[in-house]
Design an enzyme around this catalytic site. Structure first.
Site, PDB file in Angstrom:
ATOM      1  N   SER A  13     -22.185 -88.262  -9.049  1.00 50.42           N
ATOM      2  CA  SER A  13     -23.275 -88.943  -9.753  1.00 50.42           C
ATOM      3  C   SER A  13     -22.745 -90.080 -10.612  1.00 50.42           C
ATOM      4  O   SER A  13     -21.571 -90.102 -10.993  1.00 50.42           O
ATOM      5  CB  SER A  13     -24.026 -87.947 -10.639  1.00 50.42           C
TER       6      SER A  13
HETATM    7  C1  LIG Z   1     -25.464 -85.176  -6.823  1.00 53.35           C
HETATM    8  S1  LIG Z   1     -24.454 -84.034  -6.011  1.00 53.35           S
HETATM    9  C2  LIG Z   1     -23.592 -83.236  -7.330  1.00 53.35           C
HETATM   10  C3  LIG Z   1     -22.757 -84.151  -8.186  1.00 53.35           C
HETATM   11  C4  LIG Z   1     -21.693 -83.483  -8.982  1.00 53.35           C
HETATM   12  N1  LIG Z   1     -22.211 -82.533  -9.950  1.00 53.35           N
HETATM   13  C5  LIG Z   1     -20.773 -84.465  -9.685  1.00 53.35           C
HETATM   14  O1  LIG Z   1     -19.749 -84.005 -10.212  1.00 53.35           O
HETATM   15  O2  LIG Z   1     -21.035 -85.672  -9.718  1.00 53.35           O
HETATM   16  C6  LIG Z   1     -25.612 -82.788  -5.528  1.00 53.35           C
HETATM   17  C7  LIG Z   1     -24.995 -81.631  -4.791  1.00 53.35           C
HETATM   18  O3  LIG Z   1     -25.961 -80.595  -4.748  1.00 53.35           O
HETATM   19  C8  LIG Z   1     -25.676 -79.830  -3.589  1.00 53.35           C
HETATM   20  N2  LIG Z   1     -26.838 -78.957  -3.277  1.00 53.35           N
HETATM   21  C9  LIG Z   1     -28.007 -79.272  -2.679  1.00 53.35           C
HETATM   22  N3  LIG Z   1     -28.783 -78.181  -2.582  1.00 53.35           N
HETATM   23  C10 LIG Z   1     -28.088 -77.150  -3.105  1.00 53.35           C
HETATM   24  C11 LIG Z   1     -28.349 -75.766  -3.275  1.00 53.35           C
HETATM   25  N4  LIG Z   1     -29.505 -75.199  -2.882  1.00 53.35           N
HETATM   26  N5  LIG Z   1     -27.400 -75.004  -3.854  1.00 53.35           N
HETATM   27  C12 LIG Z   1     -26.211 -75.537  -4.267  1.00 53.35           C
HETATM   28  N6  LIG Z   1     -25.926 -76.844  -4.116  1.00 53.35           N
HETATM   29  C13 LIG Z   1     -26.835 -77.643  -3.560  1.00 53.35           C
HETATM   30  C14 LIG Z   1     -25.370 -80.886  -2.544  1.00 53.35           C
HETATM   31  O4  LIG Z   1     -24.608 -80.332  -1.466  1.00 53.35           O
HETATM   32  C15 LIG Z   1     -24.600 -81.926  -3.360  1.00 53.35           C
HETATM   33  O5  LIG Z   1     -23.218 -81.785  -3.208  1.00 53.35           O
END
Ligand SMILES: C[S@@+](CC[C@H](N)C(=O)[O-])C[C@H]1O[C@@H](n2cnc3c(N)ncnc32)[C@H](O)[C@@H]1O
Length: 409
Positions: A76
């Site tokens: 992000s």
């Molecule tokens: C915006 S990214 C996370 C960014 C991260 N926190 C960072 O350090 O910048 C969103 C993540 O949420 C994960 N995601 C989507 N649905 C999910 C779920 N039901 N459970 C766990 N992770 C999920 C995606 O695979 C993705 O890697």
């Protein structure tokens, strides 16, 4: 750059510049969070990005896309990470669950909780978990737990948590998140509300999650058991459409026909300063109209003057059976101020444009000031109407979400 030490020096300098800019944007508000951003080398978690852009405060780094090309995982942007970490008010020694991994944000949290705290990050995508683990180890954060699971079920074997930070666009709040958070704990999440996303900081008190503050945000959508697809209603081939996340238009063909009619313009006389955010207005419109969505358009449709340039980025739109009206701005005279207005299409576009313009004026009069902004309260599904606070209620599978406007009668 000639050597590793040059790279380290340059990255350190870029970090300082990023911190300065995040402070200027008010995304960073405390020294504690600033120190965390100073300590963690962000570029180690985004090796696919050139060094300079890894430290761009507003830029996310795409890690993975689906087969249609849409991003499913990103590191992000620093600005939203800083905003959410400030919202989460993380103290040394606390236990934090991060939903959605990448490594960088978990490392920032690890800095905030210190050696007595505990950080768990969970992701549904095994590739993301593997890279998160690798980068955390390489950057010196072996103590952070990286778990592969659908976060719909939380992480029961590591619970309870003092803070839950959700870094993926959430449509609902499953009972597991609620139950795995301690009483008085904080949950910070990008909550999707009628096509808008707000990063909300919620405190768990007496069976409710109560809004401390919220900010505009944008995130990839949650996958797995909690996924909720938006509907894209085409209004002119694939060039213009309405993105709707609850009840779609009853007759999409009527709205497509509306777009073919000349537009009606209404200007409100309400002005905003160049840098003044007005996301509160969009939430006000979303919670004071029966039908709401986001008008989207390709540049070609803007060039052909089918819709205003606002639709390129997503224009908040109120719609009825045969009309739709979207929020726009225009420059106010020679100043750096802008006037808010409405463009409407359809057989009775005038009436809808007048209605939405009146809402803009009411928002300006009654809810523009910080202490009159919306409050968001989340209650468990099944809470009877009589027990809800006054406001606009959205009913989801697990929750009832109420957006209230202080002072509204
Ligand atoms: C915006 S990214 C996370 C960014 C991260 N926190 C960072 O350090 O910048 C969103 C993540 O949420 C994960 N995601 C989507 N649905 C999910 C779920 N039901 N459970 C766990 N992770 C999920 C995606 O695979 C993705 O890697």
């Amino acid at each position: 750059m000639n050597s590793t030490s040059d790279l380290i020096d340059r990255a350190r300098q870029l970090r300082e510049e990023m911190i300065g800019e995040l402070r200027r944007l008010s995304a960073l508000r405390t020294d504690r969070v600033a120190d965390a951003f100073r300590a963690v080398p962000r570029h180690l978690f985004a090796p696919e990005s050139p060094l300079e852009s890894a430290y761009d405060p507003d830029r996310s780094v795409v890690v993975k896309r689906d087969t249609g090309g849409a991003a499913t995982s990103t590191v992000s942007a620093p600005a939203i990470q800083a905003t959410m970490l400030e919202q989460a008010d993380i103290e040394p020694g606390t236990r934090v669950l991060e939903i959605g991994s990448g490594g960088y944000n978990a490392a920032l949290i690890a800095e905030l909780v210190g050696t007595r705290g505990h950080v768990v990050t969970v992701d549904i995508d095994p590739d993301v978990v593997a890279r998160t683990r690798r980068f955390l180890d390489e950057a010196g954060y072996p103590g952070v737990r990286a778990v592969h699971a659908d976060a719909e079920h939380g992480v029961p074997h590591e619970a309870p948590f003092d803070r839950i930070i959700v870094t993926v666009g959430a449509w609902d709040i499953p009972p597991t998140w609620w139950n795995q958070l301690v009483e008085d704990g904080l949950m910070v999440l990008p909550l999707r509300l009628r096509g808008l996303t707000r990063s909300v900081s919620l405190r768990k008190v007496d069976g409710a999650l109560v809004d401390r503050d919220h900010h505009q945000a944008g995130f990839v959508a949650i996958q797995g058991a909690g996924a909720h697809d938006e509907v894209f209603v085409p209004l002119a081939g694939d060039e213009v459409g309405l993105r709707v996340d609850d009840a779609p238009p009853a007759d999409p063909a009527a709205l497509a026909a509306a777009l073919a009619r000349p537009r009606v313009e209404q200007w409100s006389g309400v002005e905003i300063a160049g840098t003044e955010p007005f996301d509160g207005l969009d939430l006000y419109l979303a919670t004071h109209t029966a039908h709401f969505g986001i008008l989207m358009a390709l540049q070609s449709a803007v060039d052909r003057r089918l819709v205003s340039r606002w639709a390129r980025w997503g224009a908040p739109t109120c719609f009825s059976d045969q009309e739709f009206a979207y929020r726009v701005t225009r420059r106010a005279g020679d100043s750096d101020r802008a006037e808010l207005g409405v463009f409407a299409h359809g057989p009775d576009a005038d009436a809808l444009a007048r209605e939405v313009t009146a809402l803009i004026r009411t928002w300006d009069r009654d809810h523009r000031l910080a202490d009159r902004r919306a409050r968001i309260t989340v209650l468990p599904a099944g809470t009877p109407d009589a027990a809800l606070p006054a406001g606009f209620a959205l009913t989801r599978k697990h929750t009832r979400i109420v957006v209230s406007w202080p002072g509204a009668t």
